[in-house]
Design an enzyme around this catalytic site. Structure first.
Site, mmCIF file in Angstrom:
data_model
loop_
_atom_site.group_PDB
_atom_site.id
_atom_site.type_symbol
_atom_site.label_atom_id
_atom_site.label_comp_id
_atom_site.label_asym_id
_atom_site.label_seq_id
_atom_site.Cartn_x
_atom_site.Cartn_y
_atom_site.Cartn_z
ATOM 1 N N LYS A 55 -9.381 6.194 2.481
ATOM 2 C CA LYS A 55 -8.118 6.172 3.216
ATOM 3 C C LYS A 55 -7.481 7.535 3.022
ATOM 4 O O LYS A 55 -7.063 7.885 1.914
ATOM 5 C CB LYS A 55 -7.197 5.062 2.691
ATOM 6 N N GLY A 79 6.589 1.016 2.526
ATOM 7 C CA GLY A 79 7.364 0.320 1.503
ATOM 8 C C GLY A 79 8.689 -0.253 1.966
ATOM 9 O O GLY A 79 9.432 -0.829 1.170
ATOM 10 N N ALA A 116 1.443 -0.012 6.570
ATOM 11 C CA ALA A 116 2.796 0.373 6.165
ATOM 12 C C ALA A 116 3.872 -0.288 7.012
ATOM 13 O O ALA A 116 3.815 -0.306 8.231
ATOM 14 C CB ALA A 116 2.994 1.885 6.208
ATOM 15 N N GLY A 117 4.832 -0.833 6.319
ATOM 16 C CA GLY A 117 6.003 -1.391 6.990
ATOM 17 C C GLY A 117 5.931 -2.883 7.232
ATOM 18 O O GLY A 117 6.942 -3.511 7.538
ATOM 19 N N ASN A 155 0.633 -4.342 1.340
ATOM 20 C CA ASN A 155 0.692 -4.193 -0.111
ATOM 21 C C ASN A 155 2.043 -4.657 -0.640
ATOM 22 O O ASN A 155 2.170 -5.736 -1.203
ATOM 23 C CB ASN A 155 0.412 -2.740 -0.503
ATOM 24 N N THR A 156 3.073 -3.858 -0.394
ATOM 25 C CA THR A 156 4.374 -4.128 -1.003
ATOM 26 C C THR A 156 4.863 -5.557 -0.768
ATOM 27 O O THR A 156 5.296 -6.239 -1.703
ATOM 28 C CB THR A 156 5.418 -3.132 -0.462
#
Lengths: 67, 255, 370
Positions: free
Chosen positions: B95, B156, B182-183, B204-205
């Site tokens: 990545k 995040g 992301a997001g 992830n987050t």
């Protein structure tokens, strides 16, 4: 007596040693790491054959959690 | 089944390994998510600090590893990080992420393209993390990237698909898989991305910081599956009402 | 994956069946969507969509105006040669046909260019038969700079060429290339192209890809409607367009939909498309792809062309002569490739366009950085 920098810390060694021996000295787990000697990546298969000179700079990187 | 480069995936949910409270929770969450591709970062070992070993449980779980280049601020650093990762983890998957800006971690398009070109040459399977920029995604595809990973919102932030209009263009134009990264803050965001035709999402987050990460991982897995099924089933759109105007086809009757 | 590989994945019987078994529900679903896929396109060209023609037309008009404004580009074909080494059962230029064969020399070319300039055109489409030996790269190298010096937009509709040749012609000022597959049905293609280099289905099919690799600014594709079952062929055109757009994202695309007309040789179309169905097809292409240029030639009648202006068409030819030398010398009328239906002078067509509330664009753009 030779001085070898390992991850920013200088350590003296009484006998010459190779990368594999250095990693053992610092009790590094060998899985999932990469070794950089004086700015160049040394592949795993070369660790035992790579003798460290005085003032060698060794950095070890490992995989950590990340997104 | 999703195919990226030489690998096939039954799960279209990719996960990150960061920000979990404990390695156990991380590993349980990933298992609950069904994810078959998880990201990792590379870091210099500090002489004293003994990191938890997260690699062993991942390898045991049988997931594929996707090392990232986080921390790299330009192409040169990213290429170095990529080679470290290949050496450390024995995978040529990568990545590619380059963020010179430590605050919002916005990806640098110019450095990313330059790095992608070199890394493809060096035999990496490159999945670049980029802004939802359709032209950049085409350029990266042309450069030989195996997929593109445009962001839904700043990393995040859990804000969802703020870049939706651009993601739609990217999905429409892409000849390589599109992974929305992301997001994504809630399973509904992940479902929406899949409904729009994304090939996969990376979360992830939202998982890691949930009150119950394992349950949330499961919820994401269900959302991704539901979204994908809806996409394949062919969504009906809102009904459009024709505006009254003079007929355009009446002339056909006067021939 | 090449388009040939993609085409090979379609089962032609299944495609035919799919299109013809679309229901009004499929059509309504397609009409309700913002972004249509190939499945929706099948619904819109299906018999089930015939009752939705007005709705399709209204939406097609809106989309076209949103993207192209209220404009129509005008172009004129310049037939450089009717020499041809192919036998194509449907074409007036077919090798066996007893017509006088002409290739314009540089003097004749100049007088044609003069005549066309006087008509007001600045966008020219160069057309030839397919005769590699007589009208090949050597000839194109000679004529292109001369033509480019006087016209700001030059397109070509000639035999398929190699990538390097296209690259060279682009450097000489070529803006666009039209290469029509005629039919995407391999077997039917072989039937109607019994002789000549054109028999090579795959070389022709890969031409847009060679053009894209050569960096062409615009390319035109299409099927000759009537050669085979028109719905399937037009579906493959849409699939081809989608493939090319994704791969050659820097190029523009145009589609033509010539309907087979009677010509010397007496070829009978395999399927006949009605005016209604042509409107349906034009709108379906537009709804499927808001950005593609749709071009209407003088094969169609004055009545049809006048009313087709707002339906989704973006470019039209006018006052075409399919006879090499036919603009400068209007006395002879025997060398036609196909029958022209709309013979109005360009200013008359332009008036009709203005009447419809559209502006005529004689000149598209200049190559500032070229």
């Amino acid at each position: 007596m030779i001085n070898i920098e390992f991850n920013g810390q200088i350590q003296s060694h009484g006998t010459p040693l190779n990368i594999e021996q250095l990693l053992a000295f610092h009790q590094q787990a060998l899985e999932g790491i990469a070794v950089v000697l004086n700015g160049n990546i040394v592949t795993r298969s070369e660790w035992a054959n790579t003798l460290l000179n005085d003032h060698a700079k060794v950095r070890v990187f490992r995989a950590i959690a990340g997104g | 089944m999703l195919k990226i480069a030489d690998k096939s995936f039954t799960s279209r949910l990719f996960t990150g390994t960061g920000k979990f409270a404990t390695p156990e929770l991380m590993s349980q969450s990933i298992q609950a998510s069904g994810s078959q591709l998880v990201t990792m970062a590379m870091k210099r070992v500090d002489a004293q600090d003994q990191q938890d070993d997260i690699l062993a449980p991942l390898i045991k779980a049988g997931v594929n590893l996707l090392p990232n280049t986080s921390g790299a601020r330009n192409a040169e650093e990213a290429i170095f990080a990529a080679n470290l990762a290949r050496e450390a983890l024995g995978t040529n998957w990568l990545k590619l992420e380059i963020h010179p800006d430590p605050k919002y971690l916005m990806p640098d398009p110019i450095e990313t393209l330059a790095a992608a070109e070199k890394l493809v040459e060096q035999g990496f399977v490159v999945l670049p993390y980029v802004h939802a920029d359709p032209v950049l995604c085409k350029r990266l595809e042309d450069a030989g990237c195996a997929a593109v990973m445009p962001l839904g919102a700043p990393i995040g932030t859990n804000k969802g698909l703020r870049s939706r209009d651009f993601l739609e263009i990217i999905i429409e134009q892409a000849n390589v898989p599109v992974v929305v990264d992301a997001g994504i803050g809630a399973p509904s965001d992940a479902a929406l991305a899949m409904e729009l035709g994304a090939d996969a999402v990376l979360v992830n987050t939202a998982m890691a910081v949930a009150k119950d990460p394992v349950a949330m991982a499961k919820a994401f897995a269900q959302a991704v599956e539901a979204g994908r099924s809806a996409y394949l089933a062919g969504l009906g759109a809102e009904l459009r009402h024709a505006e009254a105007s003079s007929p355009l086809t009446a002339f056909l009757d006067t021939l | 994956m090449s388009f040939a590989e993609q085409l090979a994945q379609y089962d032609s019987a299944a495609v035919h069946l799919n299109i013809n078994s679309k229901t009004v529900a499929d059509v309504e679903r397609a009409l309700a969507k913002d972004k249509l896929d190939l499945d929706d396109f099948q619904a819109l060209i299906s018999p089930a969509a015939e009752g939705y023609l007005e709705q399709m037309a209204q939406r097609s008009m809106r989309l076209t105006q949103q993207r192209f404004g209220k404009t129509q580009q005008f172009y004129i074909p310049l037939y450089l040669s009717n020499m041809c080494s192919n036998v194509c059962d449907y074409c007036g230029f077919s090798m066996g046909n007893k017509i006088r064969r002409v290739t314009l020399d540089m003097v004749e070319l100049d007088s044609e260019l003069d005549a066309i300039k006087q008509l007001g055109f600045d966008h020219i489409l160069l057309v030839t038969g397919e005769s590699e030996r007589k009208v090949g790269m050597e000839y194109f190298r000679q004529v292109l700079p001369k033509i480019k010096a006087r016209f700001s937009h030059v397109s070509m509709e000639v035999q398929p060429l190699d990538e390097a040749d296209y690259a060279e012609l682009i450097s000489l000022g070529l803006d666009a290339v039209m290469v029509y597959q005629e039919t995407y049905n391999r077997r039917r293609y072989a039937e109607v192209h019994p002789k000549g280099k054109k028999r090579d289905f795959d070389y022709r099919l890969a031409t847009p890809e060679r053009l894209g690799d050569a960096g062409i600014r615009k390319m035109g594709i299409g099927a000759l409607i009537g050669l085979d079952e028109w719905r399937s062929d037009c579906f493959y055109v849409a699939a081809h367009l989608q493939y090319l757009e994704r791969k050659y994202w820097k190029s523009k695309f145009s589609i033509s939909f010539p309907r087979l007309r009677p010509c010397e040789g007496g070829f009978q179309p395999k399927s006949v498309m009605s005016d209604k169905q042509l409107v349906q097809l034009i709108c379906a292409y537009r709804l499927f792809n808001p950005d593609v240029e749709l071009s209407l030639s003088t094969r169609e009648s004055e009545h049809f062309r006048n009313h087709a202006i707002p339906l989704g068409i973006t470019s039209m030819s006018a006052f075409s002569s399919t006879q090499p030398g036919g603009y400068a010398d209007t006395s002879e009328k025997a060398l036609e490739q196909f029958e022209i239906s709309d013979e109005r002078r360009p200013e008359v067509v332009a008036d009709a366009v203005k009447q419809a509330g559209y502006q005529v664009v004689w000149k598209d753009w200049d190559r500032v950085l070229g």
